[in-house]
Design an enzyme around this catalytic site. Structure first.
Site, mmCIF file in Angstrom:
data_model
loop_
_atom_site.group_PDB
_atom_site.id
_atom_site.type_symbol
_atom_site.label_atom_id
_atom_site.label_comp_id
_atom_site.label_asym_id
_atom_site.label_seq_id
_atom_site.Cartn_x
_atom_site.Cartn_y
_atom_site.Cartn_z
ATOM 1 N N SER A 24 6.764 -4.591 -24.727
ATOM 2 C CA SER A 24 7.946 -5.565 -25.567
ATOM 3 C C SER A 24 8.983 -4.753 -25.579
ATOM 4 C CB SER A 24 7.965 -6.345 -26.933
ATOM 5 O OG SER A 24 7.505 -4.832 -27.847
ATOM 6 N N LYS A 44 11.991 -1.286 -31.690
ATOM 7 C CA LYS A 44 13.037 -2.265 -30.934
ATOM 8 C C LYS A 44 14.620 -1.540 -30.488
ATOM 9 C CE LYS A 44 10.004 -5.811 -31.083
ATOM 10 N NZ LYS A 44 9.811 -6.266 -29.813
#
Length: 211
Positions: free
Chosen positions: A43, A98
């Protein structure tokens, strides 16, 4: 008791005390300063690869009671572009990593993959797009979203691999109390899919700062 036996006991005691001190130091370092993490998914590619091992600065944003989520005090606030580790809001026993896209009070909107904050398109050098097609917002919030305002004490985050990331577009915001720290540096990287055993270790990634 013979002198040799006493000396042997003293030696083992010294070893035990040294191990105890080392353990205490390790616990303090892990609880307040640095914590190691391993990247399990794609990701955050190409910034972070599967098999990357990194250190996180636990003093970047918040100080907590060791081994709990109880916040003692906040040290700072994340800024756009920071790569952060946090408790996943849906499953709190998991840590996610993230990139910060917007902070409290800012309004986020995504139009055909382009990101707008407070009505202005932001410079997005981190985003990677593998899927060239555009998904309408009424089907999924992947390529089109909002506008939505980031609540107080919260952060909007996205993975750099935009088409392969479950992030704030899908499950919402990250509260500042759930922050673990800012990703700092890579100290090891392992490519389990390498065909040549010599290439299993990604030597060129050692010591790389995370930006």
């Amino acid at each position: 008791m013979k002198a040799g036996q006493e000396k042997g006991k003293t030696k083992w005691r010294e070893y035990g005390e040294s191990l105890l001190i080392a353990l205490i130091i390790a616990i303090i370092v892990r609880s307040f300063f640095l914590q190691a993490f391993k990247i399990p998914s794609s990701s955050m590619e190409p910034t972070l690869l599967i098999g990357d091992h990194l250190l996180v600065n636990r003093l970047s944003y918040v100080v907590k009671v060791p081994f709990t989520d109880i916040v003692l005090f906040h040290l700072g606030s994340p800024e756009r572009g920071d790569v952060i580790v946090f408790r996943y809001p849906i499953e709190r026993d998991k840590d996610f990593i993230k990139r910060v896209i917007a902070t409290q009070g800012e309004t986020v909107e995504i139009k055909d993959k382009a990101i707008f904050v407070n009505g202005k398109r932001i410079d997005d050098p981190w985003g990677r797009f593998l899927d060239k097609s555009i998904v309408p917002g009424y089907i999924a919030p992947k390529d089109n979203l909002g506008p939505t305002k980031v609540p107080k004490d919260s952060i909007f985050v996205m993975g750099d691999n935009r088409d392969r990331s479950a992030d704030s577009r899908f499950w919402g915001f990250v509260h500042r109390d759930d922050l673990v720290g800012e990703a700092l540096i890579l100290y090891f990287s392992w490519d389990r899919n390498a065909k040549n055993p010599i290439e299993y270790i990604r030597w060129t990634r050692f010591g790389k700062l995370i930006r």
